[in-house]
Design an enzyme around this catalytic site. Structure first.
Site, PDB file in Angstrom:
ATOM      1  N   ARG A  46      -2.688  -0.539 -46.838  1.00  8.44           N
ATOM      2  CA  ARG A  46      -3.298  -1.799 -46.380  1.00  8.44           C
ATOM      3  C   ARG A  46      -4.693  -1.888 -46.954  1.00  8.44           C
ATOM      4  O   ARG A  46      -5.656  -1.426 -46.373  1.00  8.44           O
ATOM      5  CB  ARG A  46      -3.336  -1.805 -44.853  1.00  8.44           C
ATOM      6  CG  ARG A  46      -4.004  -3.054 -44.259  1.00  8.44           C
ATOM      7  CD  ARG A  46      -3.892  -3.038 -42.758  1.00  8.44           C
ATOM      8  NE  ARG A  46      -4.558  -4.165 -42.119  1.00  8.44           N
ATOM      9  CZ  ARG A  46      -5.864  -4.180 -41.797  1.00  8.44           C
ATOM     10  NH1 ARG A  46      -6.656  -3.123 -42.031  1.00  8.44           N
ATOM     11  NH2 ARG A  46      -6.405  -5.244 -41.218  1.00  8.44           N
ATOM     12  N   SER A 117       4.205  -8.468 -37.865  1.00 11.87           N
ATOM     13  CA  SER A 117       3.285  -8.435 -36.710  1.00 11.87           C
ATOM     14  C   SER A 117       3.665  -9.556 -35.748  1.00 11.87           C
ATOM     15  O   SER A 117       3.927 -10.681 -36.181  1.00 11.87           O
ATOM     16  CB  SER A 117       1.847  -8.700 -37.171  1.00 11.87           C
ATOM     17  OG  SER A 117       1.447  -7.746 -38.091  1.00 11.87           O
ATOM     18  N   LYS A 146      -9.830  -4.098 -37.886  1.00  9.38           N
ATOM     19  CA  LYS A 146      -9.273  -5.395 -38.327  1.00  9.38           C
ATOM     20  C   LYS A 146     -10.274  -6.445 -37.891  1.00  9.38           C
ATOM     21  O   LYS A 146     -10.454  -6.688 -36.689  1.00  9.38           O
ATOM     22  CB  LYS A 146      -7.925  -5.639 -37.659  1.00  9.38           C
ATOM     23  CG  LYS A 146      -7.238  -6.972 -38.046  1.00  9.38           C
ATOM     24  CD  LYS A 146      -5.891  -7.108 -37.325  1.00  9.38           C
ATOM     25  CE  LYS A 146      -5.235  -8.463 -37.479  1.00  9.38           C
ATOM     26  NZ  LYS A 146      -4.689  -8.746 -38.805  1.00  9.38           N
TER      27      LYS A 146
HETATM   28  C1  LIG Z   1      -4.019  -3.657 -38.656  1.00  3.63           C
HETATM   29  C2  LIG Z   1      -4.205  -3.884 -37.198  1.00  3.63           C
HETATM   30  N1  LIG Z   1      -3.473  -4.825 -36.514  1.00  3.63           N
HETATM   31  C3  LIG Z   1      -3.754  -4.902 -35.208  1.00  3.63           C
HETATM   32  S1  LIG Z   1      -5.006  -3.772 -34.805  1.00  3.63           S
HETATM   33  C4  LIG Z   1      -5.107  -3.177 -36.421  1.00  3.63           C
HETATM   34  C5  LIG Z   1      -6.057  -2.097 -36.822  1.00  3.63           C
HETATM   35  C6  LIG Z   1      -5.710  -0.791 -36.179  1.00  3.63           C
HETATM   36  O1  LIG Z   1      -6.645   0.176 -36.584  1.00  3.63           O
HETATM   37  P1  LIG Z   1      -7.132   1.345 -35.612  1.00  3.63           P
HETATM   38  O2  LIG Z   1      -5.974   2.305 -35.452  1.00  3.63           O
HETATM   39  O3  LIG Z   1      -8.291   1.986 -36.362  1.00  3.63           O
HETATM   40  O4  LIG Z   1      -7.556   0.700 -34.334  1.00  3.63           O
HETATM   41  C1  LIG Z   2      -1.265  -5.899 -38.650  1.00  2.00           C
HETATM   42  C2  LIG Z   2      -0.333  -4.926 -38.557  1.00  2.00           C
HETATM   43  C3  LIG Z   2       0.418  -4.729 -37.362  1.00  2.00           C
HETATM   44  N1  LIG Z   2       1.329  -3.745 -37.300  1.00  2.00           N
HETATM   45  C4  LIG Z   2       1.547  -2.928 -38.360  1.00  2.00           C
HETATM   46  C5  LIG Z   2       2.564  -1.839 -38.228  1.00  2.00           C
HETATM   47  N2  LIG Z   2       0.867  -3.070 -39.515  1.00  2.00           N
HETATM   48  C6  LIG Z   2      -0.063  -4.027 -39.683  1.00  2.00           C
HETATM   49  N3  LIG Z   2      -0.686  -4.156 -40.790  1.00  2.00           N
END
Ligand SMILES: Cc1ncsc1CCOP(=O)(O)O
Ligand SMILES: C=C1C=NC(C)=NC1=N
Ligand SMILES: [Mg+2]
Length: 219
Positions: A46, A117, A146
Site C-alpha cells: 500500500r 473495504s 490513513k
Molecule cells: C488502511 C487503513 N484502513 C482503515 S485504518 C487503516 C490504517 C491501519 O494502520 P494501523 O495498523 O497503523 O492503524
Molecule cells: C483500507 C483497507 C482496509 N482493509 C484492508 C485489508 N486493506 C486496506 N487497504
C-alpha cells in the site's frame, strides 16, 4: 485454479501486514523480510499518502517486495492500483469504496484474491454480491496510518456484520496491536490487518512474532 475457498482465505487473513515505504524510515525490503520471518500470513503493498513513491519508483519497489513474498510463499496483494496489480500479475487486489468498483475489478482480476473495504452493512453486502473474497472493516480503533480515515467503529461493527448474516471472510483494520487483538477476534473477525504495530516497531520481526503468538489462539 478457480477462486480461493473461504477456508483458505480465512487462513491467509490471520496476520495480514499492510505496508508501503511511507510507513518506515528503514529499508522497506528489510521490514518485509522481518515481518515474514515473524510469521505474517498475507502481505499488501500500500504505497499511498505523504512520502509515498509513484510511477517507476513505486513499480520497482513493488517488484522487489513481490519477489520477497514469492520466495517465502506469502501472497502479494496490491492496494488501490489495479493497473499495477494486473501488470505484476499480483496474487490479488484490495480496493476501497472510492476505487474501481468490485464488479469491474473482479472482471479484470479473474480468479485472483479481491478484497474490498466496507464501512456500512450495505457496502459489505454489495461487495460480497460483487465477488469480494474478503472484507476489510475499520478503522476499528484510532489510526495514524490513513489520513482520510473515517470515525473509528469499535469492534462491535464486526459483530453487527455477523448478526446481519454476512459470512464473507472479514479482517479488522485500524489501530490494532497486541493488547486489542483478542477483542477484535472475539467480535467475529477472521484475522487482523496491521500497519504501524509491525512497520513502526523497533523490531518488526519481534512485533510480528508476538502478534502471531497472540493470533495462534484463534488458528
Ligand atoms: C488502511 C487503513 N484502513 C482503515 S485504518 C487503516 C490504517 C491501519 O494502520 P494501523 O495498523 O497503523 O492503524
Ligand atoms: C483500507 C483497507 C482496509 N482493509 C484492508 C485489508 N486493506 C486496506 N487497504
Ligand atoms: Mg483505496
Amino acid at each position: 485454479m478457480g477462486r480461493i475457498t473461504r477456508a483458505e482465505m480465512i487462513q491467509y487473513l490471520k496476520l495480514y501486514f499492510i505496508f508501503g515505504s511511507q510507513n518506515t524510515t528503514q529499508l522497506p525490503e528489510q521490514v518485509v523480510k522481518e515481518a515474514i520471518a515473524g510469521g505474517i500470513t498475507l502481505f499488501q503493498y500500500r504505497e499511498k499518502g505523504e512520502g509515498s513513491k509513484a510511477g517507476a519508483e513505486k513499480e520497482e519497489l513493488a517488484r522487489k517486495l513481490q519477489e520477497i513474498c514469492r520466495q517465502n510463499g506469502i501472497p502479494f496483494i496490491v492496494n488501490d492500483d489495479i493497473d499495477l496489480a494486473v501488470q505484476l500479475n499480483a496474487d490479488g487486489l484490495h480496493i476501497g469504496q472510492e476505487d474501481i468498483g468490485a464488479k469491474e475489478a473482479r472482471k479484470m482480476m479473474g480468479d485472483k484474491i479481491l478484497g474490498v473495504s466496507a464501512y456500512t452493512i450495505d457496502e459489505g453486502l454489495e461487495a460480497a454480491e460483487d465477488g469480494a473474497d474478503y472484507l476489510g472493516l475499520g478503522p476499528i480503533y484510532a489510526t495514524g496510518s490513513k489520513d482520510d480515515a473515517a470515525e473509528e467503529t469499535g469492534p462491535q461493527v464486526i459483530t453487527l456484520f455477523r448478526k446481519m448474516g454476512i459470512k464473507t471472510p472479514i479482517v479488522g483494520i485500524g489501530g490494532i496491536y497486541e493488547d486489542n487483538i483478542d477483542e477484535v477476534m472475539k467480535s467475529g473477525s477472521d484475522g487482523i490487518s496491521i500497519i504501524s504495530a509491525i512497520a513502526s516497531a523497533p523490531s518488526p520481526f519481534e512485533s510480528a512474532r508476538n502478534l502471531k503468538k497472540r493470533i495462534e489462539n484463534y488458528l
